[in-house]
Design an enzyme around this catalytic site. Structure first.
Site, PDB file in Angstrom:
ATOM      1  N   SER A 122       0.834  -1.198   0.000  1.00  0.00           N
ATOM      2  CA  SER A 122       0.000   0.000   0.000  1.00  0.00           C
ATOM      3  C   SER A 122       0.876   1.258   0.000  1.00  0.00           C
ATOM      4  CB  SER A 122      -0.910  -0.003   1.231  1.00  0.00           C
ATOM      5  OG  SER A 122      -1.699   1.160   1.255  1.00  0.00           O
ATOM      6  N   GLY A 123       0.575   2.185  -0.921  1.00  0.00           N
ATOM      7  CA  GLY A 123       1.346   3.425  -1.018  1.00  0.00           C
ATOM      8  C   GLY A 123       2.476   3.348  -2.006  1.00  0.00           C
ATOM      9  N   THR A 152      -2.122   1.909  -8.017  1.00  0.00           N
ATOM     10  CA  THR A 152      -3.284   2.488  -8.690  1.00  0.00           C
ATOM     11  C   THR A 152      -2.857   3.499  -9.743  1.00  0.00           C
ATOM     12  OG1 THR A 152      -4.616   2.185  -6.684  1.00  0.00           O
ATOM     13  CG2 THR A 152      -5.448   3.732  -8.326  1.00  0.00           C
ATOM     14  N   ASN A 211      -0.901   5.364   2.927  1.00  0.00           N
ATOM     15  CA  ASN A 211      -1.302   5.901   1.637  1.00  0.00           C
ATOM     16  C   ASN A 211      -2.604   6.674   1.823  1.00  0.00           C
ATOM     17  OD1 ASN A 211      -1.774   6.443  -1.029  1.00  0.00           O
ATOM     18  ND2 ASN A 211      -2.018   4.328  -1.683  1.00  0.00           N
ATOM     19  N   SER A 215      -5.459   4.682  -0.681  1.00  0.00           N
ATOM     20  CA  SER A 215      -5.117   3.258  -0.722  1.00  0.00           C
ATOM     21  C   SER A 215      -6.293   2.446  -1.244  1.00  0.00           C
ATOM     22  CB  SER A 215      -4.734   2.774   0.682  1.00  0.00           C
ATOM     23  OG  SER A 215      -4.488   1.388   0.670  1.00  0.00           O
ATOM     24  N   SER A 216      -6.025   1.577  -2.226  1.00  0.00           N
ATOM     25  CA  SER A 216      -7.061   0.673  -2.733  1.00  0.00           C
ATOM     26  C   SER A 216      -7.294  -0.422  -1.707  1.00  0.00           C
ATOM     27  CB  SER A 216      -6.627   0.051  -4.067  1.00  0.00           C
ATOM     28  OG  SER A 216      -6.474   1.037  -5.043  1.00  0.00           O
ATOM     29  N   GLY A 242      -0.209  -5.832  -2.488  1.00  0.00           N
ATOM     30  CA  GLY A 242       1.072  -6.505  -2.413  1.00  0.00           C
ATOM     31  C   GLY A 242       1.163  -7.331  -1.133  1.00  0.00           C
ATOM     32  N   GLU A 244       1.748  -8.256   2.509  1.00  0.00           N
ATOM     33  CA  GLU A 244       1.560  -7.408   3.698  1.00  0.00           C
ATOM     34  C   GLU A 244       2.112  -8.096   4.930  1.00  0.00           C
ATOM     35  OE1 GLU A 244      -2.496  -6.202   4.089  1.00  0.00           O
ATOM     36  OE2 GLU A 244      -2.373  -4.764   2.446  1.00  0.00           O
TER      37      GLU A 244
END
Length: 1075
Positions: free
Chosen positions: A107-108, A112, A157, A160-161, A387, A389
């Site tokens: 994330s970040g 996206t 992020n 973040s998605s 990704g 985690e």
């Protein structure tokens, strides 16, 4: 000539990690840092792109950059995400190979944004056209909608998605987009109810409260204050750099472009508002007789507003929060819910409602963007998924996400090796087996249908009896104890009994990216993902347009006692479908890395980047990629780049490119074990060999540059000298020309001066001679004139005394009359002009008067001769009006200048009155009048039509005839002496029309109407003349009663027009403005 470029030109660090020497984790990080410091955020590992998040805007995504990378070889320019997108698009368009682009990272890291860049590049380079542009716009605008409902601000992020997205973009045979299909994976719906400190709920909640209009919020029963909603965290409600109000407008516009109807948008917003209201519902315990506590809603206002938004009966939903019905075969049993269970049911409903709404949005977008053509399509898939985690507290969500990444790593290694092997076979190079870590054993540990962790979790969830997270962990300890990648404090391997880094209620899995510690708390509940059937049935009863689509299992007619599939089972099946889909496509990889946790530019944290490099397996990827030959290049490109190293190939090789490369490498004394010849490419084993060639090429280019400089300087000096020589000749020629021109001009000027003096002298002599001759002629003429005058006077004296007086008199009278008649020419031809010249002498008085009379009659005759028959009739009517109204009616003077038009309604042309026109004979006058009502003195509009035999009153709107009166029945017309437009049409007593009574009307064209009525009565031989009564007070017969109409001067309240007012049953008073 096209300039040939290469990835190796002006390279900062190493652009392709396959060429990194030496290869280890430290050198890998150093190379990334070096390139990041120079704003080179993209690096290759063969065909894989590593993307570093710069946390700022860089000028590398302009339209010029798109054109620069368009239709270029992958290794021709410096690393860029556009190069990968172009390679994938050209392979799909030209080679008919389905493509997929896999974007991974934590994330970040910029996943996206990377997917947006890929889609924007493909949209920019594919075809144009109205329909194609519409499809591209819909595909691009689907992103803002999904981001609003699926993205949130996290610690790592700001956008973040919180779901995985896979989009298949479909193209036709030309490479133009036809549509797309979106699949979503594992929305983090637990975020709806609870967010970690420093994080926010999904964007749409904040965008709705910030950007919606006051009217919209009122309809949704919402308030802008975030603090009024329990589901919204307050410590990070406002985020720097995020304009929620502007984002809401963007989302509304995007939904419109994608194809959402306004009613659908309103329905979606109502569900979002209902979820916010649902979070505000709180419960209190209430003791029952049997000793059990039952939950009750504390404040029913939020419950009431939520039910109004969804169209649910409040009592039905309130009961669903207090009771739970359990069905088993043919039996039903109802149990009460305590406060904790009620809160669990509330949150479960909120999570299910939001996740199902999100799935509906994806389905609805797919309906709009799906390809319409039924033919086979080329497909490019873009996978944007979480990704790997590793958090301090890892739960069921991290376990599922990491399982998905294990599968992606497995397919990545398999497809990479397969791609390498296919290229070796295609190029006829001997394939050697590559040793690498195969993570299939880890995937088997998780997904095995018998002993896998997911299978045991499902089995534990379905087992009757008491089921807890601890019983699930005990089962893992029993079955997975001997697995080399599974660790637990209580498993059979006693080496972990003293491992204090492994707490109780936890287990550890050694993934390909490293060890991850999972806390089992919540595994069973999150996998069950249960929503009580009572709540599903309550939602199904709602009248809201979407609820039955979102909760089909709530249909009482289709009750399914079978337990719904678990979350783990559904995700495993989705991942399986995704893997099968990816294996049918040519893969392209983008590995996203974030350089720091502070989300700021220019900071590179080595430890954080190293951690991501490890769990992305990038160094392992490089080792697999360079296990055989580290570098390969087509013979043509290799010969073009290094031909200057050999005299035989420089400057131009005549022959096949392969032969030229053989000669080149032989001349450079490259060991034969360092390279191999393929069918179309040269394969180089060690990066040192390539760098040696690059060093020799650089040195050779410096020598060539010196030679070119020398030749250029010589050419430039010679050119300069020849230019100077040519310029000197030109300057000398121009100077000589200039000197000759000056000399010629001086001679020419002197000649002209001499010529002018000579011409002047000759002209003066001629002038002098001409003047002399003229004086002589004038003298002769003067003498002759005097002589002839003398002779005439002598002859005249003989006759003068006898006739002189009479001749002088006649001459004088003639001159006076001539002057008099010439003065009459100034008189105009207008009959209205009364001016006439004054008589000059008394003796002309009689003639003067007669001439004036005769001239006036003559010019009136000339004026009348110009009239047409119609104009004569108009003037006759004007004359008749003058006889009737002059000095009698104050309105008359203002009507003199207005021509009598007759048909003011254009009844012949207006289709509205077509039926009325056909019902009457030829219309002499058509006007809009007001018929005065005796009851209140107010007027109602009527159409007044006058023909030769009758007059008609008709309805203005419908054209329906209200009254038709023959003119013989009309006895007289009454009007006032003042400037009003009122007139009364009085009918003869005893006539057929008299039963309806007289008509009191008002019109702006009163003079014309009465004149035409009088004219018709005068010209008709078979009827009496109509009397015109002009008086300020007259009687009007209204059916049986006679009413006096009285006209007074005064200022009416409604303006400058006359106003009629009823005074009593026998009197109508008309107020006329003072003149």
């Amino acid at each position: 000539m096209e300039v040939k470029t290469s990835l190796l030109d002006n390279m900062i660090g190493v652009g392709d990690m396959v060429l990194l020497e030496p290869l280890n984790e430290d050198s890998f990080i150093v190379n990334l840092r070096n390139r990041f410091d120079h704003n080179e955020i993209y690096t290759y590992i063969g065909s894989v792109v590593i993307s570093m998040n710069p946390y700022r805007s860089l000028p590398i995504y302009t339209p010029q950059k798109v054109e620069e990378y368009r239709n270029r070889n992958f290794y021709e320019l410096s690393p860029h995400i556009y190069a990968l997108a172009d390679e994938a698009y050209r392979s799909l368009r030209d080679q008919d190979k389905d493509q997929c682009i896999l974007i991974t990272g934590e994330s970040g890291a910029g996943k996206t944004e990377a997917s947006k860049l890929v889609m924007s590049y493909v949209a920019a380079v594919c075809g144009k056209g109205q329909e194609v542009n519409k499809v591209k716009e819909q595909l691009l605008q689907s992103n803002p909608v999904l981001e609003a409902f699926g993205n949130a601000k996290t610690m790592r992020n700001d956008n973040s998605s919180r779901f995985g997205k896979y989009m298949d973009i479909e193209f036709d045979f030309k490479g133009d987009p036809l549509g797309g299909v979106i699949s979503n994976y594992l929305l983090e719906k637990s975020r709806v109810c609870k967010q970690p400190r420093g994080e926010r709920n999904f964007h749409i909640f904040y965008q709705l409260l910030s950007g919606a209009s006051d009217d919209t919020l009122m309809k949704l029963k919402l308030d802008r204050d975030f603090s009024k909603y329990n589901y919204l965290s307050l410590d990070s409600a406002n985020v720097n750099g995020l304009d929620d109000a502007a984002s809401f407008r963007t989302v509304r516009n995007a939904m419109q472009i994608v194809g959402f109807m306004e009613a659908e948008v309103q329905s979606v917003l109502e569900l979002v508002a209902a979820i916010l209201k649902l979070g505000n519902i709180e419960f209190k315990p209430e003791s029952r007789v049997n000793g059990f506590d039952e939950s009750r809603v504390k404040d029913k206002n939020d419950l009431k507003e939520m039910c109004e938004l969804l169209g649910i009966e409040q009592s039905v939903l309130e009961r669903a929060f207090s009771y739970r019905t359990v069905e088993a075969k043919m039996e039903k049993m109802s149990t009460t819910l305590n406060v904790a269970q009620a809160y669990y049911a509330r949150d479960a409903l909120a999570k299910n409602l939001y996740s199902r709404l999100f799935s509906w949005l994806v389905t609805r977008i797919n309906e709009s963007i799906k390809a319409q053509a039924k033919t086979r399509h080329k497909v490019m898939g873009v996978l944007d998924i979480y990704g790997f985690e590793i958090f301090e507290d890892n739960s069921f969500e991290q376990f599922i996400i990491n399982y998905c990444n294990e599968k992606l790593q497995q397919i990545f290694i398999e497809l990479t090796l397969r791609e390498e092997q296919e290229e070796y076979i295609r190029e006829d190079i001997e394939w050697t087996n590559i040793e690498y870590f195969n993570n299939a054993v880890i995937c088997d540990l998780i997904e095995n249908n018998q002993n896998g962790i997911l299978a045991m979790l499902d089995e534990e969830c379905l087992r009757p009896g008491t089921v807890t997270d601890d019983t699930f962990l005990d089962k893992l300890n029993t079955i997975c104890a001997e697995h080399q990648h599974f660790e637990s404090r209580l498993n059979k391997n006693s080496k972990f009994l003293t491992d204090h880094s492994l707490p109780h209620s936890c287990f550890r899995i050694q993934h390909y990216a490293g060890k991850v510690l999972y806390r089992v708390e919540g595994f069973v509940d999150k996998n069950n993902d249960l929503l009580y059937r009572d709540l599903s049935q309550a939602m199904y009863k709602a009248t809201h347009s979407l609820m039955r689509q979102l909760f089909p299992e709530g249909n009482p007619a289709k009750v399914n006692l079978k337990r719904p599939p678990t979350a783990g089972f559904q995700f495993k099946a989705s991942v399986g479908v995704l893997m099968k889909n990816l294996q049918t496509k040519n893969p392209n990889y983008i590995r996203c890395i974030k350089p720091n946790d502070k989300k700021v530019a220019h900071i590179f944290t080595d430890s954080l980047v190293c951690h991501q490099v490890r769990y992305l397996g990038l160094v392992e990827n490089v080792r697999v990629r360079r296990a055989g030959y580290a570098f390969r290049q087509p013979y043509e490109s290799c010969l073009e780049r290094y031909k200057m190293l050999c005299k035989k190939t420089w400057p131009q090789w005549r022959g096949p490119a392969r032969d030229g490369v053989v000669v080149l490498l032989t001349d450079c004394s490259v060991p034969t074990e360092e390279f191999a010849y393929g069918r179309s490419k040269i394969f180089i084993r060690n990066p040192r060999t390539l760098f040696t060639l690059e060093e020799r090429r650089r040195a050779c280019l410096e020598d060539l540059a010196t030679l070119i400089q020398k030749i250029y300087r010589g050419w430039k000096s010679r050119t300069h000298f020849l230019l100077l020589k040519k310029s000197q000749v030109v300057v000398a020629a121009w100077y000589r020309r200039y000197a000759q021109q000056n000399k010629y001009q001086k001679i020419k000027s002197a000649t002209l001066v001499m010529q002018s003096f000579i011409r002047g002298w000759k002209a003066r002599n001629i002038l002098r001679q001409l003047k002399y001759e003229k004086r002589c002629k004038e003298a002769v003429t003067t003498i002759a004139a005097y002589w002839h005058g003398t002779q005439v006077r002598r002859e005249y004296r003989k006759f003068f005394r006898a006739n002189a007086g009479k001749k002088i008199y006649d001459f004088t009278i003639q001159r006076i009359m001539q002057k008099y008649f010439l003065g009459l020419k100034t008189t105009t031809m207008s009959p209205m002009d009364n001016t006439w010249p004054a008589k000059p002498y008394g003796f002309l008085e009689g003639a003067h008067t007669q001439l004036r009379r005769i001239f006036h009659l003559w010019r009136c005759k000339k004026y009348r001769g110009q009239f047409t028959e119609e104009k004569k009739a108009v003037y006759e009517e004007k004359l008749e009006a003058s006889e009737i109204f002059k000095d009698k009616k104050a309105l008359y003077p203002s009507s003199v200048s207005q021509p009598f038009k007759g048909d003011y309604l254009e009844i012949q042309k207006n289709p509205k009155y077509q039926k009325l026109n056909s019902a009457v004979e030829e219309v002499l006058l058509a006007d809009l009048v007001n018929k005065i009502n005796r009851a209140n003195g107010k007027g109602s509009p009527r159409l007044f039509l006058l023909t030769k035999s009758n007059f008609v009153l008709a309805d203005q709107k419908t054209g329906q005839v209200k009254a038709s009166v023959p003119l013989p029945d009309l006895a007289s017309v009454s009007v006032s002496t003042q400037s009003d437009g009122f007139f009364a049409l009085k009918l003869k007593e005893g006539s057929a029309s008299a039963s309806k009574g007289d008509f009191l009307l008002s019109s702006e064209h009163l003079i014309e109407i009465i004149t035409k009525l009088h004219h018709i009565g005068t010209t008709a031989a078979d009827r009496d003349q109509i009397n015109i009564d002009i008086s300020d007070e007259f009687l009007v017969q209204f059916k049986q009663d006679k009413v006096c109409v009285k006209f007074i001067q005064g200022g009416p309240k409604n303006g400058n027009s006359a106003a009629c007012k009823r005074k009593n049953n026998r009197l109508l008073e008309v107020s006329v403005p003072s003149p």
